[in-house]
Design a protein around this motif. Structure first.
Motif, PDB file in Angstrom:
ATOM      1  N   TYR A  29       0.726  -1.240   0.021  1.00 46.01           N
ATOM      2  CA  TYR A  29      -0.020   0.129   0.032  1.00 46.01           C
ATOM      3  C   TYR A  29       0.725   1.389   0.008  1.00 46.01           C
ATOM      4  O   TYR A  29       0.310   2.354  -0.289  1.00 46.01           O
ATOM      5  CB  TYR A  29      -0.935  -0.167   1.166  1.00 46.01           C
ATOM      6  CG  TYR A  29      -2.004  -1.096   0.935  1.00 46.01           C
ATOM      7  CD1 TYR A  29      -3.003  -1.107   0.038  1.00 46.01           C
ATOM      8  CD2 TYR A  29      -2.106  -2.272   1.670  1.00 46.01           C
ATOM      9  CE1 TYR A  29      -3.840  -2.158  -0.203  1.00 46.01           C
ATOM     10  CE2 TYR A  29      -2.701  -3.483   1.473  1.00 46.01           C
ATOM     11  CZ  TYR A  29      -3.723  -3.219   0.471  1.00 46.01           C
ATOM     12  OH  TYR A  29      -4.483  -4.214   0.006  1.00 46.01           O
ATOM     13  N   TYR A 106      -7.429  -0.921   0.256  1.00 45.41           N
ATOM     14  CA  TYR A 106      -7.154  -1.711   1.519  1.00 45.41           C
ATOM     15  C   TYR A 106      -8.501  -2.079   1.972  1.00 45.41           C
ATOM     16  O   TYR A 106      -8.734  -3.240   2.236  1.00 45.41           O
ATOM     17  CB  TYR A 106      -6.369  -1.076   2.424  1.00 45.41           C
ATOM     18  CG  TYR A 106      -6.261  -1.812   3.750  1.00 45.41           C
ATOM     19  CD1 TYR A 106      -5.069  -2.682   3.899  1.00 45.41           C
ATOM     20  CD2 TYR A 106      -7.041  -1.650   4.719  1.00 45.41           C
ATOM     21  CE1 TYR A 106      -4.825  -3.504   4.976  1.00 45.41           C
ATOM     22  CE2 TYR A 106      -6.789  -2.602   5.854  1.00 45.41           C
ATOM     23  CZ  TYR A 106      -5.881  -3.311   5.888  1.00 45.41           C
ATOM     24  OH  TYR A 106      -5.870  -4.328   7.029  1.00 45.41           O
ATOM     25  N   HIS A 107      -9.396  -1.001   2.131  1.00 48.77           N
ATOM     26  CA  HIS A 107     -10.890  -1.310   2.663  1.00 48.77           C
ATOM     27  C   HIS A 107     -11.551  -2.140   1.735  1.00 48.77           C
ATOM     28  O   HIS A 107     -12.175  -3.270   2.229  1.00 48.77           O
ATOM     29  CB  HIS A 107     -11.445   0.032   2.896  1.00 48.77           C
ATOM     30  CG  HIS A 107     -12.741   0.104   3.666  1.00 48.77           C
ATOM     31  ND1 HIS A 107     -12.677  -0.733   4.941  1.00 48.77           N
ATOM     32  CD2 HIS A 107     -13.803   0.551   3.506  1.00 48.77           C
ATOM     33  CE1 HIS A 107     -13.841  -0.306   5.407  1.00 48.77           C
ATOM     34  NE2 HIS A 107     -14.764   0.316   4.511  1.00 48.77           N
ATOM     35  N   ARG A 109     -10.232  -4.268  -0.675  1.00 54.58           N
ATOM     36  CA  ARG A 109      -9.719  -5.613  -0.783  1.00 54.58           C
ATOM     37  C   ARG A 109      -9.649  -6.432   0.525  1.00 54.58           C
ATOM     38  O   ARG A 109     -10.255  -7.597   0.620  1.00 54.58           O
ATOM     39  CB  ARG A 109      -8.283  -5.271  -1.257  1.00 54.58           C
ATOM     40  CG  ARG A 109      -7.597  -6.672  -1.399  1.00 54.58           C
ATOM     41  CD  ARG A 109      -6.303  -6.347  -2.268  1.00 54.58           C
ATOM     42  NE  ARG A 109      -5.538  -7.292  -2.647  1.00 54.58           N
ATOM     43  CZ  ARG A 109      -4.237  -7.609  -2.381  1.00 54.58           C
ATOM     44  NH1 ARG A 109      -3.591  -6.616  -2.199  1.00 54.58           N
ATOM     45  NH2 ARG A 109      -3.730  -8.623  -2.594  1.00 54.58           N
ATOM     46  N   GLU A 110      -9.102  -5.897   1.740  1.00 52.44           N
ATOM     47  CA  GLU A 110      -9.076  -6.742   2.808  1.00 52.44           C
ATOM     48  C   GLU A 110     -10.459  -6.998   3.569  1.00 52.44           C
ATOM     49  O   GLU A 110     -10.630  -7.942   4.330  1.00 52.44           O
ATOM     50  CB  GLU A 110      -8.140  -5.812   3.923  1.00 52.44           C
ATOM     51  CG  GLU A 110      -6.750  -5.572   3.380  1.00 52.44           C
ATOM     52  CD  GLU A 110      -6.087  -6.782   3.042  1.00 52.44           C
ATOM     53  OE1 GLU A 110      -6.186  -7.918   3.642  1.00 52.44           O
ATOM     54  OE2 GLU A 110      -5.230  -6.831   2.081  1.00 52.44           O
ATOM     55  N   HIS A 111     -11.346  -6.217   3.319  1.00 54.49           N
ATOM     56  CA  HIS A 111     -12.693  -6.263   4.015  1.00 54.49           C
ATOM     57  C   HIS A 111     -13.920  -6.850   3.055  1.00 54.49           C
ATOM     58  O   HIS A 111     -14.861  -6.885   3.382  1.00 54.49           O
ATOM     59  CB  HIS A 111     -13.128  -4.905   4.428  1.00 54.49           C
ATOM     60  CG  HIS A 111     -12.330  -4.528   5.858  1.00 54.49           C
ATOM     61  ND1 HIS A 111     -11.624  -3.404   5.665  1.00 54.49           N
ATOM     62  CD2 HIS A 111     -11.692  -5.136   6.977  1.00 54.49           C
ATOM     63  CE1 HIS A 111     -10.919  -3.260   6.782  1.00 54.49           C
ATOM     64  NE2 HIS A 111     -10.898  -4.249   7.492  1.00 54.49           N
ATOM     65  N   ASP A 112     -13.196  -7.179   1.800  1.00 62.00           N
ATOM     66  CA  ASP A 112     -14.165  -7.967   0.877  1.00 62.00           C
ATOM     67  C   ASP A 112     -15.345  -7.152   0.656  1.00 62.00           C
ATOM     68  O   ASP A 112     -16.602  -7.652   0.806  1.00 62.00           O
ATOM     69  CB  ASP A 112     -14.493  -9.474   1.495  1.00 62.00           C
ATOM     70  CG  ASP A 112     -14.733 -10.127   0.211  1.00 62.00           C
ATOM     71  OD1 ASP A 112     -14.467  -9.845  -0.717  1.00 62.00           O
ATOM     72  OD2 ASP A 112     -15.470 -11.199   0.503  1.00 62.00           O
ATOM     73  N   ILE A 189      -5.145  -3.653  11.282  1.00 65.00           N
ATOM     74  CA  ILE A 189      -4.476  -3.318  10.168  1.00 65.00           C
ATOM     75  C   ILE A 189      -2.955  -3.686  10.499  1.00 65.00           C
ATOM     76  O   ILE A 189      -2.665  -2.983  11.626  1.00 65.00           O
ATOM     77  CB  ILE A 189      -4.323  -1.873   9.880  1.00 65.00           C
ATOM     78  CG1 ILE A 189      -5.872  -1.574   9.229  1.00 65.00           C
ATOM     79  CG2 ILE A 189      -3.423  -1.743   8.248  1.00 65.00           C
ATOM     80  CD1 ILE A 189      -6.077   0.048   9.140  1.00 65.00           C
TER      81      ILE A 189
END
Length: 196
Positions: A29, A106-107, A109-112, A189
């Motif tokens: 990132y 990030y939000h 991708r990581e939290h689907d 994170i």
């Protein structure tokens, strides 16, 4: 319907800064932030000089070294196109733009999440891009739009010569980053909890 929250307390600003720092310290990132900032700055300065960019890229009469020199001369602090204040604001907005892209990525991708679920961040990116891109030509656009409705062109000179649009983009990007940080509250994170 949920109430729109604004960062009004010190803890809101600390949450936003901490969350952004946690995201951009992840190597992937960090790269997204830098690439996004460079893309944003390029978009801003190229949108202010479309004729020159078109000539440099498509005329076919310039060697590559001259094309690169001409294009790099459009950036703040490389050329004299921007004064210190305007150049600093554009670079700051480009950095915030990169941070916003990294946090949205990030939000999502990581939290689907889908783009619709993370709409505040995407809206902030779009508004930030449009606003900062119009930093120098904003007053011309406003006068053009107002003249369509028969309003006098006496608004040609805004108090800050169009920098108002860049400042609006600055506020919009800060709000976007804050709302994304709010959306991440309760998660983790880099192994650290996002909460204050």
């Amino acid at each position: 319907m949920s109430r729109v929250r604004l960062p009004t307390r010190g803890r809101d600003w600390r949450l936003m800064a901490r969350t952004a720092r946690l995201v951009v310290t992840i190597p992937l990132y960090a790269v997204v932030t830098l690439v996004g900032a460079f893309f944003g700055l390029t978009l801003f300065v190229f949108s202010l000089n479309p004729d020159l960019v078109g000539f440099a890229l498509f005329s076919g009469s310039l060697p590559l070294a001259n094309q690169l020199a001409l294009l790099s001369g459009l950036y703040p602090f490389v050329s004299e196109s921007f004064d210190l204040l305007t150049g600093s604001v554009l670079v700051l907005i480009a950095l915030l733009f990169g941070v916003d892209i990294a946090m949205v990525t990030y939000h999502l991708r990581e939290h689907d999440l889908s783009v619709r679920q993370g709409s505040s961040g995407v809206a902030g990116l779009i508004l930030g891009t449009l606003g900062a891109g119009c930093a120098a030509c904003g007053s011309v656009l406003i006068v053009g739009i107002l003249s369509l409705f028969g309003i006098s062109v006496s608004l040609t000179f805004l108090p800050l010569d169009g920098l108002e649009f860049a400042l609006l983009a600055f506020v919009t990007l800060l709000l976007s980053i804050y709302w994304i940080a709010e959306g991440m509250r309760g998660g983790e994170i880099n192994g650290c909890p996002v909460d204050f």
